[in-house]
Design an enzyme around this catalytic site. Sequence first.
Site, PDB file in Angstrom:
ATOM      1  N   TYR A  61       0.830  -1.200   0.000  1.00  0.00           N
ATOM      2  CA  TYR A  61       0.000   0.000   0.000  1.00  0.00           C
ATOM      3  C   TYR A  61       0.869   1.257   0.000  1.00  0.00           C
ATOM      4  O   TYR A  61       0.500   2.287  -0.585  1.00  0.00           O
ATOM      5  CB  TYR A  61      -0.909   0.003   1.228  1.00  0.00           C
ATOM      6  CG  TYR A  61      -1.872  -1.161   1.307  1.00  0.00           C
ATOM      7  CD1 TYR A  61      -2.293  -1.833   0.155  1.00  0.00           C
ATOM      8  CD2 TYR A  61      -2.376  -1.596   2.532  1.00  0.00           C
ATOM      9  CE1 TYR A  61      -3.179  -2.894   0.224  1.00  0.00           C
ATOM     10  CE2 TYR A  61      -3.261  -2.653   2.613  1.00  0.00           C
ATOM     11  CZ  TYR A  61      -3.658  -3.305   1.466  1.00  0.00           C
ATOM     12  OH  TYR A  61      -4.534  -4.354   1.542  1.00  0.00           O
ATOM     13  N   HIS A  82      -9.488   0.835   6.804  1.00  0.00           N
ATOM     14  CA  HIS A  82      -9.782   2.097   6.122  1.00  0.00           C
ATOM     15  C   HIS A  82      -9.012   3.259   6.739  1.00  0.00           C
ATOM     16  O   HIS A  82      -8.449   4.104   6.030  1.00  0.00           O
ATOM     17  CB  HIS A  82     -11.281   2.401   6.187  1.00  0.00           C
ATOM     18  CG  HIS A  82     -12.118   1.516   5.334  1.00  0.00           C
ATOM     19  ND1 HIS A  82     -13.498   1.619   5.284  1.00  0.00           N
ATOM     20  CD2 HIS A  82     -11.786   0.511   4.483  1.00  0.00           C
ATOM     21  CE1 HIS A  82     -13.965   0.705   4.444  1.00  0.00           C
ATOM     22  NE2 HIS A  82     -12.953   0.028   3.953  1.00  0.00           N
ATOM     23  N   LYS A 100     -17.379   2.534   2.227  1.00  0.00           N
ATOM     24  CA  LYS A 100     -18.152   2.615   3.452  1.00  0.00           C
ATOM     25  C   LYS A 100     -18.116   1.281   4.192  1.00  0.00           C
ATOM     26  O   LYS A 100     -17.900   0.253   3.550  1.00  0.00           O
ATOM     27  CB  LYS A 100     -19.592   3.020   3.121  1.00  0.00           C
ATOM     28  CG  LYS A 100     -20.337   1.874   2.499  1.00  0.00           C
ATOM     29  CD  LYS A 100     -21.344   2.265   1.509  1.00  0.00           C
ATOM     30  CE  LYS A 100     -21.473   1.240   0.443  1.00  0.00           C
ATOM     31  NZ  LYS A 100     -20.375   0.383   0.161  1.00  0.00           N
TER      32      LYS A 100
END
Length: 338
Positions: A61, A82, A100
């Site tokens: 990432y 998240h 979400k």
Amino acid sequence: MTHDNGGPRWGVLGTGGIAHSFLEGLRASSSSRATAVGSRTLARAEEFADAWNVPGRHGSYEELAHSPDVDVVYIATPHPWHHEAALLCLKAGKHVLVEKPMAMNALQVSQMVEAARDNDRFLMEAMWTRYLPLYRRVRELVADGALGEVRWISAEFGFNAPYDPEHRLFNADLGGGALLDLGVYPLALASHFLGELTVVGATRELSPDRMVDVQTTVLLRGQDGGTASVSCASRRTLPNRAVLAGSKGWVEMPMFWAGTEAVLHRDGHEPEPLHEPFRANGYEFEADEVARCLAAGERQSPDMPWAESLRLAGLMDQVRDVGGLVYSAPTVKAVPLG
């Protein structure tokens, strides 16, 4: 997918099913293109990139967050990651669209918002429902007074998934539970049309190992006295519709979180069918909104601003407190929204 159309260059962080859905929608957006993908392993990044013809492949990432070929990152990991991923990307100077629920609780969301503000970056919770043509049509009808004053909402989202304690829906370490994964949709609907909400009561049914909820029902009161009843379930199929009722009529929205059809019932009139199709699978509309905001220099979307994501996270904190739901530290604490 990767042609240069002058729009934002997307990086995709995470390679699960929701990432594939987003890329399907992005392919139908003329305003954007995918230029890179990042996963925890290079092999998974390459497999995903090959499937969608994405040129940049990163085995971490961090590499994706620092790629010079990416303007905005779509975060598609399970929700416990998240917060960390968004902070990484925002501090690296990337704009962020995060799936979400935005994070595990309001404290994490507030830290993400602070990072976006401090780094002057765009940040949005990927509440794709808010950008669907049908949702916009219903919102316009409500604003024009077609229903009168909306005073009652009912919304449910539930399906019967096979129980597997290792699956993300049922694994607390992966942010499992019906509330976080599914309940965010009816809660967001109620919040949008009734304003600031107070949790009046909540009930829940737990998984066989008693680690997460498999059904939650919440009774809410809006800021002007309207009420809402919302339910979510991962072990049984619910009616899967939303009804908004006012002083002059009501509208029924089947599959409200991903719908193209609805029926408007005005007092004294025949039912009016509504039809608002997708170009692809519906995710294209939130991608278009991100591109629009970036082109305009906006750091928030007016349809899903930071304050709304904070409200939703705070609501789910309240529901978990009332319903007795507990997640592994440090994902438990609710904080005042201030």
